[in-house]
Design a protein around this motif. Structure first.
Motif, short mmCIF file in Angstrom:
data_model
loop_
_atom_site.label_atom_id
_atom_site.label_comp_id
_atom_site.label_asym_id
_atom_site.label_seq_id
_atom_site.Cartn_x
_atom_site.Cartn_y
_atom_site.Cartn_z
N PRO A 1 0.84 -1.20 0.00
CA PRO A 1 0.00 0.00 0.00
C PRO A 1 0.88 1.26 0.00
N LYS A 2 0.30 2.40 -0.35
CA LYS A 2 1.09 3.65 -0.38
C LYS A 2 1.61 4.00 1.00
N THR A 3 0.73 3.87 2.00
CA THR A 3 1.14 4.05 3.40
C THR A 3 0.36 3.03 4.21
N ALA B 1 -5.00 -0.72 5.68
CA ALA B 1 -3.63 -1.22 5.81
C ALA B 1 -3.17 -1.09 7.25
N GLU B 2 -3.25 -2.19 7.97
CA GLU B 2 -2.85 -2.19 9.39
C GLU B 2 -1.34 -1.94 9.51
N PRO C 1 -1.88 5.22 10.51
CA PRO C 1 -2.72 6.23 9.86
C PRO C 1 -1.88 7.17 9.01
N GLY C 2 -0.92 6.62 8.25
CA GLY C 2 -0.09 7.45 7.38
C GLY C 2 1.40 7.16 7.51
N TYR C 3 1.74 6.02 8.10
CA TYR C 3 3.14 5.65 8.26
C TYR C 3 3.70 5.07 6.96
N ALA C 4 5.04 5.12 6.83
CA ALA C 4 5.70 4.52 5.67
C ALA C 4 5.41 3.02 5.65
N THR C 5 5.19 2.49 4.45
CA THR C 5 4.90 1.06 4.29
C THR C 5 6.14 0.22 4.56
N ASP C 6 7.26 0.68 4.03
CA ASP C 6 8.52 -0.05 4.17
C ASP C 6 9.57 0.88 4.75
#
Ligand code: MOS
Length: 696
Positions: free
Chosen positions: A134-136, A303-304, A139-144
């Motif tokens: 996912p993009k993030t 996206a948890e 509630p808006g954290y970096a995915t990787d």
């Protein structure tokens, strides 16, 4: 603040005068049971409503052909009865409005829906080709994230742990079901809703329905909890509103049944996690790799943030975190108590226990050796990190020093006994946008208004205490009003941010009152203030921490696990009300115990729904499961966090609890279980053979 006041709403709740959503006394009530899709994907070919309409007392049968049109399709979860499309089994596809609940339910059963089923995919598995980033993550954290070269450092490490763990799908199951009563009076929609947030329900409803926000009022004075699933409106809210628009003047009542809650009210995604740790022989971490696979509904992404806590827990130069999603034809996941931290810290804290064993180190000592001086991800100084103090305080109270580190050393009767420990953490969140109004009612008496929510957690009481402190008056002099959009704007009771965000607005208003009118403000004076900008200051890495200790007994014949003792020690800033705080923290720990031993929603791939969708099949810890459970906290005031010195306590109690139990099961049995829940079938191979029989 700091006093153990009893709940101010206690008497009203005991007497039954505290009105929950369904109980508001309204003229001309009508009942609205939904009809749910019986296929996981496809289209509605035809709906035959004739039989349903012929039932006496039926006011309307509402389908996608007859429902009022919605204005915004942005939130596909709420875009119901607008087309013939079916996205998941259990989707709301029609509803019957009738004079009585009995007539409505009978008629709902008579609605005949013909479908054109399409192939669906509800297979949650690691080997899928279509997993995506996912993009993030919420509630808006970096995915990787990547620091250093974690893969190379792992390969080169002296000691390696490669731990694959899973956590199941879980459903929130608050005591009070999701409920809404909708009343349209031709100019304004009023919702009596069971929610964690009246103002954002209002905003979302207005947008989806194409109404002005002033045309929507949401009332929610008492709530029988939500654990996150009531942090946003779901499809049933829209369904009730659509019916209300069709039947002006009727109070349209919709309470989801327990079974319906398993398909339309949100749940915690299952996770598949690979957690790798590399370390030196003396237990200094050289590599941390946390890879997570979780699910989302295909029609709307969720996206948890499962690997996010891994970024801050321990010092390590080489760290990699990954989140991947499987988009399936299932209902949308949602928030459930400490989303992210709860499943992520299960995997991480079990892996840390494995590393302690591999290094021959005490698990507390392992954590001490990897305590980061600064936040590893941002490099910022800690606002108030006291993990080690929590671990040490807990160790001394729990009797950790006499623990034999070897597994399978203690037995009592037919039971193997062991103890385990795990760390806990939860971010300090303060949300922007709350406003409090204080008016002086008479000499030394104040009315404090803010649209906050009390999920049963104690907001009525704690905010009154915060206000009394800020106004320097006794609590009896404060009349608090919450739970209504007619009151000033308030942010969600979520992310353990409620008291911090609302309390700050109240403190700001009290200071403004003092500035304008001195310490004896005249009757009639009124001020209003928002949670100030400084709440967003990001100088420090601000998190709460804790240590969870568990003692378990595992029956050698049946594999049954009993948690005989649990202790949580938390660092969460100032505790506004110890009595209510203890209740929240042991509530979180109980939910963690329940996660460890019982909770599991079984997703049936063939039909795409949860097959154990009731309390006969979905087990939750009860009194008999909880023997000796205690929560304590460090005595602290965190002035960097909020003017109250507090940080929030709603969620940290669950984090790490299941890992402590699983680690204790390892210690008891020598079996490393990484797949929740720890049901007897997973422990059937345990036996008393090879254990020395000792008094426990
Ligand atoms: Mo909580 S799951 O942030 O309401």
């Amino acid at each position: 603040m700091g006093a153990s006041l009893a709940r101010m709403d206690c008497a009203a709740k005991i007497r039954g005068t505290a009105r929950y959503a369904f109980e508001h006394r309204l003229p001309s009530p009508a009942y609205l049971p939904p009809v749910q899709a019986t296929i996981a994907r496809g289209r509605i070919r035809k709906i035959d409503t004739r039989a349903a309409e012929s039932v006496a007392g039926v006011i309307a049968v509402i389908t996608h052909e007859s429902a009022p049109r919605l204005a915004s399709a942005e939130n596909k979860e709420l875009w119901i009865l607008q087309s013939e499309e079916v996205h998941f089994r259990g989707q709301l596809v029609a509803a019957v409005l009738a004079e009585t609940l009995e007539a409505a339910r009978q008629a709902a059963d008579l609605v005949v829906v013909e479908y054109e089923a399409a192939a669906h995919d509800a297979r949650f598995a690691a080997g899928r080709e279509d997993l995506y980033a996912p993009k993030t993550v919420n509630p808006g954290y970096a995915t990787d994230t990547d620091e250093g070269d974690a893969e190379a450092a792992f390969e080169a490490a002296e000691v390696r742990v490669d731990s694959n763990s899973t956590t199941p799908m879980e459903h929130n199951n608050p005591m009070e079901p999701h409920t809404t009563v909708a009343l349209w009076d031709s100019s304004r929609l009023v919702l009596y809703d069971s929610t964690q947030t009246v103002h954002s329900v209002r905003a979302t409803m207005a947008k989806t329905l194409g109404l002005k926000v002033e045309q929507v009022r949401v009332v929610s004075p008492y709530v029988g909890d939500g654990f996150g699933s009531k942090g946003e409106p779901h499809a049933h809210n829209i369904l009730a509103a659509l019916a209300a628009l069709r039947a002006p003047g009727r109070a349209v009542k919709l309470a989801l049944t327990r079974q319906q809650m398993f398909s339309v009210a949100g749940y915690r995604t299952p996770t598949l996690q690979r957690f790798r740790l590399g370390a030196t022989r003396d237990g200094r971490l050289t590599a941390i790799i946390h890879e997570v696979i979780e699910l989302t509904s295909r029609f709307r992404e969720f996206a948890e943030q499962t690997a996010v806590p891994t970024r801050l827990m321990y010092a390590c130069a080489n760290r990699r975190t990954r989140h991947r999603l499987a988009a399936l034809d299932v209902a949308k996941p949602s928030w459930m108590r400490a989303p992210g931290e709860t499943p992520g810290m299960f995997a991480g804290e079990v892996a840390m226990d494995e590393l302690a064993v591999a290094c021959g180190l005490d698990p507390i000592e392992l954590r001490v050796r990897n305590e980061p001086e600064r936040d590893p991800e941002s490099g910022k100084p800690w606002g108030n990190r006291h993990l080690i103090e929590c671990l040490r305080e807990g160790a001394s109270r729990f009797g950790w020093s006499t623990r034999d580190p070897r597994p399978r050393q203690r037995t009592q009767g037919g039971w193997l006994i062991g103890t385990g420990v795990a760390s806990s953490t939860y971010p300090r969140y303060v949300l922007m946008g709350s406003r409090a109004t204080i008016s002086v009612e008479g000499e030394g008496r104040y009315r404090v208004q803010i649209g906050a929510a009390d999920l049963g957690t104690g907001t009525w009481t704690a905010l009154t205490q915060v206000a009394a402190d800020a106004l320097e008056c006794p609590v009896e002099a404060v009349q608090l009003e919450i739970g209504d959009t007619d009151l000033p704007n308030a942010t969600v009771a979520g992310g353990s941010s409620g008291i911090s965000s609302w309390g700050w607005a109240i403190v700001a208003a009290a200071r403004e009152l003092r500035r304008l009118h001195g310490s004896k403000p005249p009757a009639g004076a009124e001020v209003s203030a928002q949670t100030p900008k400084e709440a967003e200051d990001k100088t420090f890495a601000q998190h709460s921490f804790g240590a969870q200790f568990a003692e378990v007994r595992v029956n050698a014949a049946t594999g049954e696990v009993r948690v005989s003792r649990m202790l949580g020690v938390f660092s969460a800033g100032r505790i506004v009300n110890p009595r209510l705080a203890r209740s929240q923290l042991i509530g979180g720990m109980t939910m963690g115990l329940s996660m460890a031993l019982h909770e599991e929603s079984v997703l049936d791939e063939r039909c795409g729904h949860v097959s154990n969708h009731d309390f006969a099949g979905y087990h939750i810890a009860t009194h008999a499961d909880v023997t000796d459970l205690e929560a304590i906290w460090l005595d602290e005031v965190d002035d960097r966090s909020t003017p109250m010195g507090s940080r929030g306590i709603g969620e940290i109690g669950i984090v790490g609890a299941a890992a402590a139990v699983a680690n204790a099961v390892y210690h008891a049995t020598g079996q490393r279980l990484r797949h929740l829940p720890l049901t007897p079938d997973k422990l059937l191979t345990v036996s008393l053979k090879d254990t020395k029989s000792r008094k426990g």
